[in-house]
Motif scaffolding. Structure first.
Motif, PDB file in Angstrom:
ATOM      1  N   PHE A  14       0.841  -1.205   0.000  1.00  0.00           N
ATOM      2  CA  PHE A  14       0.000   0.000   0.000  1.00  0.00           C
ATOM      3  C   PHE A  14       0.876   1.254   0.000  1.00  0.00           C
ATOM      4  CE2 PHE A  14      -2.288   3.258   2.533  1.00  0.00           C
ATOM      5  CZ  PHE A  14      -3.411   3.431   1.735  1.00  0.00           C
ATOM      6  N   GLY A  15       1.928   1.244   0.826  1.00  0.00           N
ATOM      7  CA  GLY A  15       2.822   2.384   0.891  1.00  0.00           C
ATOM      8  C   GLY A  15       3.540   2.637  -0.412  1.00  0.00           C
ATOM      9  N   ARG A  16       3.879   1.560  -1.129  1.00  0.00           N
ATOM     10  CA  ARG A  16       4.550   1.744  -2.428  1.00  0.00           C
ATOM     11  C   ARG A  16       3.644   2.473  -3.402  1.00  0.00           C
ATOM     12  NH1 ARG A  16       6.918   3.516  -5.696  1.00  0.00           N
ATOM     13  NH2 ARG A  16       8.401   2.636  -7.204  1.00  0.00           N
TER      14      ARG A  16
ATOM     15  N   GLN B 183      12.189   7.499   4.088  1.00  0.00           N
ATOM     16  CA  GLN B 183      11.789   6.247   3.449  1.00  0.00           C
ATOM     17  C   GLN B 183      12.179   5.049   4.319  1.00  0.00           C
ATOM     18  OE1 GLN B 183      13.810   4.998  -0.283  1.00  0.00           O
ATOM     19  NE2 GLN B 183      11.788   5.178  -1.232  1.00  0.00           N
ATOM     20  N   SER B 184      13.341   5.152   4.954  1.00  0.00           N
ATOM     21  CA  SER B 184      13.806   4.074   5.833  1.00  0.00           C
ATOM     22  C   SER B 184      12.865   3.902   7.021  1.00  0.00           C
ATOM     23  CB  SER B 184      15.224   4.370   6.327  1.00  0.00           C
ATOM     24  OG  SER B 184      16.124   4.517   5.243  1.00  0.00           O
TER      25      SER B 184
ATOM     26  N   GLY C  64       1.414   5.524   6.313  1.00  0.00           N
ATOM     27  CA  GLY C  64       1.180   5.799   4.907  1.00  0.00           C
ATOM     28  C   GLY C  64       1.565   7.208   4.511  1.00  0.00           C
ATOM     29  N   MET C  65       1.476   8.138   5.468  1.00  0.00           N
ATOM     30  CA  MET C  65       1.873   9.508   5.182  1.00  0.00           C
ATOM     31  C   MET C  65       3.371   9.579   4.896  1.00  0.00           C
ATOM     32  SD  MET C  65       0.948  12.908   7.401  1.00  0.00           S
ATOM     33  CE  MET C  65      -0.701  12.313   7.683  1.00  0.00           C
ATOM     34  N   GLY C  66       4.144   8.785   5.646  1.00  0.00           N
ATOM     35  CA  GLY C  66       5.585   8.754   5.400  1.00  0.00           C
ATOM     36  C   GLY C  66       5.902   8.249   4.017  1.00  0.00           C
ATOM     37  N   MET C  67       5.193   7.219   3.572  1.00  0.00           N
ATOM     38  CA  MET C  67       5.400   6.679   2.228  1.00  0.00           C
ATOM     39  C   MET C  67       5.046   7.716   1.161  1.00  0.00           C
ATOM     40  SD  MET C  67       6.162   3.425   2.846  1.00  0.00           S
ATOM     41  CE  MET C  67       5.660   1.846   3.514  1.00  0.00           C
TER      42      MET C  67
ATOM     43  N   ALA D  43       6.032   0.057   8.344  1.00  0.00           N
ATOM     44  CA  ALA D  43       5.118  -0.778   7.568  1.00  0.00           C
ATOM     45  C   ALA D  43       5.542  -2.240   7.611  1.00  0.00           C
ATOM     46  CB  ALA D  43       5.063  -0.287   6.126  1.00  0.00           C
ATOM     47  N   GLY D  44       6.847  -2.485   7.512  1.00  0.00           N
ATOM     48  CA  GLY D  44       7.345  -3.851   7.541  1.00  0.00           C
ATOM     49  C   GLY D  44       7.039  -4.541   8.853  1.00  0.00           C
TER      50      GLY D  44
END
Length: 632
Positions: free
Chosen positions: A140-142, A373-374, A322-325, A380-381
């Motif tokens: 989803f984040g991608r 991104q990290s 998700g905001m970070g992604m 998420a992971g």
């Protein structure tokens, strides 16, 4: 379209006020008042170890299970599945969606929305049995990264629908609720919204006035009240609504507690005001929503009666990553535009990219994007791997991403100069759109307090555990000796936190900086607890320094973990990642040192008192206080 492709790929204030504020942010604290016995039991529960890196950071311990090695949440099949979506989503944003048109018209046209429904973009995380694509959080984040590179306003239309709009049904819905509503919101072209905020209930969600009264036969509730600034509020037919209800506790006492409901516009009595005129994300519909004698069946309660806080906060917690992604994609766009301009623009006989000042800007933008991104993929992971201890990390991800993206966009505009200020370049739209991200889904100011106070509470429970151990040392020698050994090494510089064994050997110097920061941080936490005790909730000047330090330490750790993975795998970008990680750790550890020094500095503590007085004078005057230099 995405659904078909995916299936093919897959088959292939006051003390009390501050406590209330934190209660509203933490689902774990959104419980009925406890007896003294229950409070003691709760304290023992909080003293128990959890897997959160940030929680344990406040105890001076490195809980590395969720950070080392860097979490890989996708197998080969899942990677291929999400890869199949990238080209069609990118093509949609480059060929179908017109972000500037959306912004200028302050709405998304029906053809664009129709294309999104055909893509399956409104049901990304809905299980396939209900018509969705069933993406996990990493997948989803991608998709969010692609959206963030193109149109943040349209991203809010999509995100408000599924990240918070019907997320409560995914998290808490009964089998019947999911069967009834999820097909509608994933393929049925029915929009969803999340209705929490009211005129008097923003960060202070406890002040909700919206009320639902149970009918005498107990079969439905009658809802009255209003909500403001609701994303998708004017177009949603299904809403997650939070309202006060009268609840009888286990002692037979009646109290007001917030309950979450699934509300359909079709129930009648649901109306909305005109779209709000906003600074940015203009194409997303934001409106007031009114409820007048809305009849809600009892089976439309989410979770249980009186558990609305838990529902609301877990929805927000589960969506913040998700905001970070998404904003990582925005940062990438800014870097692309800035670097392209810097390599083409000539001033004083040289290309802009040859000047140290421009190089520094580009390097900082790149480091921030990499670290963001990290962090986002780390959170998420862990979520995808089954962690439940990610709430502080998700809050940090939201704060870091929203402030980092603003910085990157602002610097990109600066590098482009006058061209960056022009509408056609596209950056001014992103800057306007970005401003809201530091406000909604938990303002960054509140989230900093959430991180600091939740972490301090966890550290405080550990100190109480030690106090109990000293009351009966004979049976608690293990706890006492372990703590004494840790403290002795830390204070005399012979031990303390050692992270060098967790990272790839060439990163040991950076890991040492991170470990030293953790040592300094834990000592600062303990000294604040000893000095202030429960009064620490009033010391927001100090808490903000503490939160910023925690953010920097977690950011260093995420970068070190990801870079170690890249170096061990000998990825083509590994050496470049190492440059960014080393650069970040030097600067982040320096910021930690400065922030923690401010906590202990008498000069800065006195300065905080001055700031408080300055603020008081301004608020009493509703204006600046000093006279004009020329007296007129």
């Amino acid at each position: 379209m995405l659904r078909v492709i995916g299936q093919v790929a897959k088959s292939s204030k006051s003390v009390n006020g501050q406590k209330e504020l934190i209660r509203c942010l933490s689902a774990a604290q959104a419980q009925p008042q406890k007896t003294k016995k229950e409070e003691k039991q709760a304290l023992r529960e909080k003293a128990k170890h959890n897997q959160s890196f940030v929680h344990n950071l406040f105890r001076g311990q490195v809980e590395h299970s969720q950070v080392f090695p860097y979490p890989i949440a996708l197998n080969q099949e899942q990677t291929e599945y999400v890869s199949a979506f990238i080209d069609p989503v990118t093509k949609f944003f480059s060929e179908v969606n017109d972000a500037n048109k959306n912004d200028m018209n302050a709405e998304v046209d029906e053809n664009t929305l129709e294309s999104l429904w055909e893509l399956g973009a409104f049901g990304l995380q809905v299980p396939q049995e209900y018509g969705g694509l069933e993406l996990n959080n990493t997948q989803f984040g991608r998709m969010g990264e692609i959206i963030g590179m193109h149109d943040l306003g349209l991203g809010i239309v999509i995100g408000a629908h599924q990240s918070i709009g019907f997320k409560g049904i995914l998290l808490y819905g009964t089998k019947e609720q999911k069967e009834k509503y999820l097909p509608k919101v994933s393929t049925g072209k029915t929009y969803a919204a999340f209705a929490l905020t009211e005129p008097s209930a923003g960060s202070d969600a406890a002040s909700i006035k919206c009320r639902a009264v149970k009918s005498s036969d107990g079969k439905h509730y009658i809802l009255n009240g209003s909500k403001i600034w609701i994303s998708n509020g004017g177009i949603a037919d299904i809403m997650t609504v939070f309202a006060q209800t009268e609840v009888t506790d286990e002692n037979g006492q009646k109290k007001d507690k917030v309950t979450a409901f699934i509300v359909e516009r079709g129930f009648g009595g649901v109306t909305n005001g005109p779209p709000e005129k906003k600074m940015g994300i203009k194409c997303s519909n934001t409106a007031e929503v009114y409820f007048e004698d809305v009849k809600i069946p009892v089976e439309n309660i989410l979770a249980k009666e009186g558990e609305g806080f838990k529902v609301a906060m877990n929805i927000l917690n589960s969506g913040r990553f998700g905001m970070g992604m998404t904003l990582g994609g925005t940062m990438r766009l800014c870097i692309q535009k800035a670097s392209e301009h810097a390599t083409q623009r000539t001033q004083f006989g040289k290309k802009l990219d040859s000047y140290g000042g421009i190089q520094e800007k580009l390097a900082r933008m790149a480091c921030i994007q990499y670290v963001n991104q990290s962090i986002a993929y780390m959170v998420a992971g862990n979520m995808d791997l089954g962690s439940n201890d990610y709430h502080l990390e998700a809050a940090i991800s939201k704060v870091f991403a929203s402030e980092g993206a603003w910085y990157a966009c602002d610097e990109a505009i600066q590098i482009l100069g006058g061209m960056g200020f022009m509408r056609d370049t596209g950056l001014e739209r992103f800057l306007r759109d970005l401003r809201i991200f530091r406000i909604f889904e938990g303002t960054n100011d509140i989230l900093r307090l959430f991180v600091a106070l939740t972490g301090i509470q966890y550290a405080g429970s550990h100190l109480k555990e030690l106090q109990r151990a000293f009351q009966n040392p004979a049976t608690n020698l293990g706890i006492i000796f372990k703590e004494a050994q840790k403290r002795a090494g830390s204070y005399i510089g012979l031990g303390g936190v050692d992270m060098t064994g967790l990272v790839e050997p060439s990163l040991k110097d950076s890991a040492k900086l991170c470990g030293e920061s953790i040592d300094m941080f834990s000592r600062a936490v303990e000294s604040l607890l000893i000095k202030y005790g429960k009064r620490i909730v009033d010391e927001q000047f100090l808490l903000n320094r503490l939160a910023d330090s925690a953010i920097d330490v977690y950011a260093m750790t995420c970068a070190l973990s990801r870079c170690s993975r890249s170096l061990k795998a000998n990825l083509p970008s590994a050496d470049h990642e190492k440059l960014m990680t080393e650069t970040w750790c030097v600067e982040a550890s320096d910021r930690v040192r400065i922030n923690l020094r401010k906590i202990h500095s008498a000069d800065f503590n006195e300065n905080y008192k001055r700031m408080s007085l300055i603020s008081k004078n301004i608020c009493e005057n509703h204006d600046i206080v000093q006279t004009n230099p020329i007296g007129v």
